[in-house]
Design a protein around this motif. Structure first.
Motif, PDB file in Angstrom:
ATOM      1  N   LEU C  23      54.957 101.578  62.838  1.00 12.06           N
ATOM      2  CA  LEU C  23      53.698 101.634  62.086  1.00 12.06           C
ATOM      3  C   LEU C  23      53.416 103.054  61.618  1.00 12.06           C
ATOM      4  O   LEU C  23      52.985 103.288  60.485  1.00 12.06           O
ATOM      5  N   MET C  24      53.678 104.006  62.514  1.00 10.90           N
ATOM      6  CA  MET C  24      53.401 105.410  62.197  1.00 10.90           C
ATOM      7  C   MET C  24      54.244 105.897  61.018  1.00 10.90           C
ATOM      8  O   MET C  24      53.730 106.496  60.076  1.00 10.90           O
ATOM      9  N   TRP C  25      55.539 105.584  61.059  1.00 11.33           N
ATOM     10  CA  TRP C  25      56.395 106.022  59.952  1.00 11.33           C
ATOM     11  C   TRP C  25      56.089 105.231  58.685  1.00 11.33           C
ATOM     12  O   TRP C  25      56.170 105.755  57.571  1.00 11.33           O
ATOM     13  N   ALA C  26      55.737 103.961  58.851  1.00  8.23           N
ATOM     14  CA  ALA C  26      55.403 103.149  57.679  1.00  8.23           C
ATOM     15  C   ALA C  26      54.188 103.728  56.957  1.00  8.23           C
ATOM     16  O   ALA C  26      54.168 103.808  55.725  1.00  8.23           O
ATOM     17  N   LEU C  27      53.205 104.158  57.728  1.00  5.97           N
ATOM     18  CA  LEU C  27      52.002 104.706  57.106  1.00  5.97           C
ATOM     19  C   LEU C  27      52.239 106.128  56.579  1.00  5.97           C
ATOM     20  O   LEU C  27      51.620 106.537  55.608  1.00  5.97           O
ATOM     21  N   PHE C 163      48.951  97.047  56.472  1.00  5.92           N
ATOM     22  CA  PHE C 163      50.360  96.883  56.843  1.00  5.92           C
ATOM     23  C   PHE C 163      50.815  95.517  56.363  1.00  5.92           C
ATOM     24  O   PHE C 163      50.164  94.511  56.654  1.00  5.92           O
ATOM     25  N   LEU C 164      51.936  95.484  55.637  1.00  2.00           N
ATOM     26  CA  LEU C 164      52.537  94.212  55.249  1.00  2.00           C
ATOM     27  C   LEU C 164      53.797  94.026  56.084  1.00  2.00           C
ATOM     28  O   LEU C 164      54.585  94.971  56.255  1.00  2.00           O
ATOM     29  N   THR C 165      53.965  92.823  56.622  1.00  2.00           N
ATOM     30  CA  THR C 165      55.167  92.564  57.409  1.00  2.00           C
ATOM     31  C   THR C 165      55.986  91.474  56.746  1.00  2.00           C
ATOM     32  O   THR C 165      55.449  90.605  56.047  1.00  2.00           O
ATOM     33  N   CYS C 166      57.288  91.566  56.959  1.00  2.00           N
ATOM     34  CA  CYS C 166      58.210  90.547  56.458  1.00  2.00           C
ATOM     35  C   CYS C 166      59.224  90.390  57.581  1.00  2.00           C
ATOM     36  O   CYS C 166      60.090  91.247  57.759  1.00  2.00           O
ATOM     37  N   GLY C 167      59.046  89.363  58.397  1.00  2.00           N
ATOM     38  CA  GLY C 167      59.875  89.239  59.586  1.00  2.00           C
ATOM     39  C   GLY C 167      59.637  90.427  60.485  1.00  2.00           C
ATOM     40  O   GLY C 167      58.494  90.733  60.832  1.00  2.00           O
ATOM     41  N   ALA C 168      60.712  91.132  60.854  1.00  2.00           N
ATOM     42  CA  ALA C 168      60.579  92.294  61.724  1.00  2.00           C
ATOM     43  C   ALA C 168      60.606  93.592  60.922  1.00  2.00           C
ATOM     44  O   ALA C 168      61.113  94.608  61.380  1.00  2.00           O
ATOM     45  N   ALA C 169      60.074  93.541  59.692  1.00  2.00           N
ATOM     46  CA  ALA C 169      60.007  94.751  58.870  1.00  2.00           C
ATOM     47  C   ALA C 169      58.561  94.987  58.476  1.00  2.00           C
ATOM     48  O   ALA C 169      57.783  94.038  58.339  1.00  2.00           O
ATOM     49  N   VAL C 170      58.208  96.253  58.313  1.00  2.00           N
ATOM     50  CA  VAL C 170      56.820  96.569  57.974  1.00  2.00           C
ATOM     51  C   VAL C 170      56.763  97.658  56.901  1.00  2.00           C
ATOM     52  O   VAL C 170      57.575  98.580  56.889  1.00  2.00           O
ATOM     53  N   ILE C 171      55.822  97.480  56.002  1.00  2.00           N
ATOM     54  CA  ILE C 171      55.506  98.499  54.994  1.00  2.00           C
ATOM     55  C   ILE C 171      54.051  98.890  55.205  1.00  2.00           C
ATOM     56  O   ILE C 171      53.197  98.032  55.440  1.00  2.00           O
ATOM     57  N   GLY C 172      53.766 100.193  55.124  1.00  2.00           N
ATOM     58  CA  GLY C 172      52.397 100.666  55.293  1.00  2.00           C
ATOM     59  C   GLY C 172      51.812 101.106  53.958  1.00  2.00           C
ATOM     60  O   GLY C 172      52.490 101.770  53.167  1.00  2.00           O
TER      61      GLY C 172
END
Lengths: 352, 304, 182
Positions: C23-27, C163-172
């Protein structure tokens, strides 16, 4: 090469700690028990500032720090913060306290009576040097009163409220786990009533005294009269998950309520309570609380001012941090100073 | 249901010292800090087994991030062997099993007091700066509630005025370390008491920086590729310390921030403030393999 | 004074640590895809939410887990964390009611977690902190009304962090990111 060889820092800190601890010698359960039993008032003060009620742990902290109060409070706070919160106790009301000492300066006598209880207030403060010459001091036996005071006392403010002398502060019914908790939330201003009282409860005794005393001397607008001071034991009642309420034991608490001469026909109250018996802190804290409404910004009686500056762990930590090296910041300031000097060499040569 | 369901098996302390609820609060605030770069986020700031003012804010951020594979470097004034840095590093290792390192290139987390290393930080590295006073407005407004309102209003006029008065009085800006800087064009932050030399290293950097003040209970962040602009007038440009031409008397290296060491004969010598860079330079001079990373400054000049 | 054994994280600690790192790196780098230790929103809730939080969810499977972590389940207006489906206008309507904080307390803006599909669908161009120049992502499974609703609530420094998730992936997508719908 000196660079490569330096692991001096790690050795130095280890040895300096050893030096400190060597002087204290062996710490065992017996020493802890002696401290706990011999110094109950100190233990109470430490437990209040640590906001952790456990005499053995407080005594251990004092043993481990050689009696450095700020260090002892820090050790206890750091231990406390890692402990899970198991339950929230039922509210304790004044009427339910087991009161050992109860004083009002506002009236000659009060419903329920004045109870002197244990105090050095009227003792002559003379050092018992005989003890050092081999003549131990044995306390004289206490003669019980013919009519023992009732264990529980009504609150004086309740009588004043009934007389219309004190405004009944608005009551907010808050679910137990919705009570603001200073140890889990930052203190922000204007502070909630809960945060203010919690912050005073764990405040530094000396700090609260200094600021409270300044208010008493006239830097505050209201001169305190002790409405009611209590040293008591509170029954800690906890709700079992099955619903029954049971006693988990008693804790010593102290509280002070002070009042002003009043404004608009009503008395105002200032309040402070803490874990353990600590009269100076609660009277001074209640005085600050009394003076807080309408205090000028940045005055000693402004809650932001007195709550920030009486936090023992923060204040003492920051004070001793000035021992840490600051040579980078100093170098940076020096650079600015030299730069300014180089830019205006003429200034230095102005004849007197 | 019994009382036991409310609790868990007793342990002397949690992994990474902080308990799960303290870590969750820090995580929530760290995310908010990233979302609003340079804006001070209040947090509860638990007590840790170190005195307030001694890096407890940085410590809480680092403890939240730590895992057994972390490699952690701790410096104070640029030095790994400084007494408090050694104490913090030892504690971090003891409570997490993370590996201690002195090498900037090797570290995944760098906790620092008053310096940013001279070697460029990569995009997989996190810099945690200890902050004594998070409020850049304190010199002009000691009251925290008022200062907060000034940030809300982006009311930084009094800060500018102080800089202007310094120029009028001294011919230059006299602010030494902790130079107030505008982050993402919105919030003025104090970059912690790092020298002016280090502030450009935070601007549009590849790494993530957290700044955390434990005693004052505020944390803030500078994400990668975020503008960090020291407050300066267009006709009086920002000036870093005049250290570009100084040479380290131990390693022979020139062009970095130096410590000045007064000598008994009235003169002074200099030594690299980034102590491990000095160690590596000496090792290299002696023919050892000691890789030195790209540095932010080259020949005493900052390279973006 | 001394600690004897080197502590080892348990499974929950390891999961929460890795989840937070993602989450931290995604954001920190909006638009990059970061790996979560496990798919779904349970681990994200576990890493962030406890009794200090007020959460909203329209996912009946997640609600009891949020409650078990101690969060108070509330309507969107009062939520600091929302686990919500943004596939349909109803979800966007909930999103639009979430707190965005204030200039005084930007931290009171909500954190939202929603499911999407990455690599297909709407193209978005991102600029702002964490992005060197610009970044582009394509996401599907999000109601097109979200982007206008988000822009309306993100009056920097106020805003909602997504945060958007797609399976075990996340975009912040922090509030600081400007999103251009292409």
């Amino acid at each position: 090469m000196a660079y490569v060889a330096t692991r001096g820092g790690e050795r130095a800190i280890e040895q300096s700690e050893r030096l400190f601890r060597a002087e204290l010698g062996r710490i065992d359960a017996n020493r802890v028990a002696q401290i706990r039993n011999a110094l109950p008032w100190l233990i109470d003060r430490v437990m209040g500032e640590a906001s952790l009620y456990d005499r053995d742990l407080a005594a251990l902290a004092l043993a481990q720090t050689g009696g450095d109060l700020y260090e002892a409070v820090l050790v206890l706070r750091a231990w406390r913060t890692t402990q899970p919160r198991l339950a929230i106790a039922e509210p304790v009301t004044q009427e339910r306290l087991f009161t050992h000492r109860r004083i009002s300066a506002a009236f000659k006598d009060i419903p329920g009576g004045q109870i002197l209880g244990p105090t050095l207030d009227y003792s002559h403060r003379m050092l018992a040097t005989d003890v050092l010459e081999g003549r131990p001091f044995d306390p004289a036996p206490v003669t019980p009163a013919v009519r023992p005071a009732p264990a529980q006392q009504p609150s004086l403010a309740a009588w004043q409220k009934a007389q219309g002398l004190v405004a009944d502060p608005p009551r907010a019914d808050v679910a137990p786990d919705a009570i603001p908790d200073l140890t889990r939330e930052p203190l922000l201003f204007p502070a909630s009533r809960a945060h203010t009282l919690q912050s005073l409860a764990r405040a530094d005794t000396g700090g609260v005294l200094a600021l409270g005393y300044s208010a008493m001397r006239g830097y505050g607008s209201a001169h305190p009269t002790v409405n009611e001071l209590r040293l008591a034991e509170a029954d800690l009642r906890v709700r079992h998950p099955r619903g029954t309420v049971f006693s988990a034991g008693r804790v010593r608490v102290s509280q002070a309520e002070v009042t002003s001469k009043g404004r608009n026909g009503q008395l105002e109250l200032g309040f402070c309570a803490t874990l353990g018996w600590n009269e100076v802190k609660t009277i001074a804290g209640a005085t600050l609380d009394l003076n807080a409404p309408g205090a000028a910004k940045n005055a000693a009686t402004d809650p932001e001012f007195f709550l920030y500056h009486t936090e023992p762990v923060e204040a003492s930590g920051f004070c001793i941090h000035f021992k840490l090296p600051h040579y980078v910041t100093f170098q940076s300031a020096l650079d600015a100073l030299r730069g300014a000097k180089a830019a205006s060499p003429a200034k230095e040569e102005v004849p007197a | 249901m019994s009382l036991a369901t409310l609790t868990k098996p007793w342990a002397a302390f949690s992994y990474g010292f902080l308990d799960a609820s303290a870590k969750r609060e820090l995580r929530r605030k760290m995310l908010k800090a990233i979302a609003v770069p340079g804006c001070q986020m209040p947090y509860a700031s638990r007590e840790v087994p170190m005195a307030r003012g001694w890096g407890t804010g940085g410590l809480q951020v680092t403890l939240t991030l730590l895992k057994p594979t972390s490699r952690v470097k701790v410096i104070d004034q640029g030095a790994d062997d400084s007494v408090n840095a050694a104490s913090i590093r030892k504690f971090l290792h003891r409570v997490s099993g993370a590996t201690e390192t002195w090498d900037t290139l090797d570290a995944t987390i760098i906790q620092s007091r008053h310096r940013v290393p001279e070697e460029r930080l990569r995009d997989d590295q996190i810099l945690v700066l200890q902050v004594p006073n998070p409020e850049p407005l304190r010199p002009v407004e000691p009251n925290m509630s008022t200062a907060r309102q000034m940030h809300a209003d982006a009311d930084y006029g009094r800060l500018w005025l102080v800089l202007y008065e310094q120029i009028v009085r001294s011919g230059r800006v006299m602010q030494g370390a902790a130079y107030p800087s505008l982050v993402n064009g919105r919030h003025v932050m104090t970059p912690s008491p790092i020298p002016r030399w280090d502030v450009p290293k935070l601007n549009m950097a590849r790494h993530l920086t957290f700044l955390s003040a434990g005693r004052e209970k505020r944390l803030y962040a500078v994400p990668p590729f975020t503008r960090v602009e020291p407050l300066a007038f267009s006709d009086v440009p920002y000036k870093v310390e005049d250290h570009g031409n100084l040479t380290c008397s131990r390693s022979g290296v020139t062009g970095f921030f130096m410590n000045e060491i007064p000598q008994e004969d009235g003169s002074a010598v200099h030594e690299l403030s980034d102590s491990h860079l000095g160690i590596k330079a000496i090792r290299r001079a002696e023919g050892e393999a000691a890789p030195i990373g790209a540095t932010w400054y080259q020949n005493g000049e900052f390279r973006a | 004074m001394t600690l004897h054994a080197t502590p080892v994280p348990d499974a929950a600690e390891t999961r929460a640590n890795a989840t937070f790192e993602a989450l931290m790196w995604a954001l920190s780098r909006p638009g990059t895809v970061q790996p979560l230790p496990e798919p779904g929103h349970g681990a994200i809730a576990e890493a962030l939410v406890d009794r200090e939080c007020r959460a909203f969810t329209d996912d009946p499977a997640l609600a009891p887990r949020l409650a078990a972590f101690g969060a108070a389940l509330v309507s969107p207006v009062h939520a600091d964390h929302a686990f919500v489906s943004l596939a349909r206008p109803a979800g966007v309507a909930s999103f639009a009611q979430l707190p965005a904080g204030s200039a005084l307390y930007p931290d009171e803006g909500a954190t939202v977690v929603a499911e999407a599909r990455f690599g297909t669908g709407q193209r978005l161009r991102l600029t702002g902190p964490g992005i060197e120049t610009t970044a582009e992502i394509t996401v599907d499974g999000i109601d097109p009304g979200l982007w206008a609703a988000r822009a309306a609530r993100c009056r920097y420094p106020e805003g909602i962090d997504l945060f958007l998730t797609c399976g075990a992936a996340v975009i912040g997508l922090p509030r600081s990111t400007r999103i251009e719908v292409l």
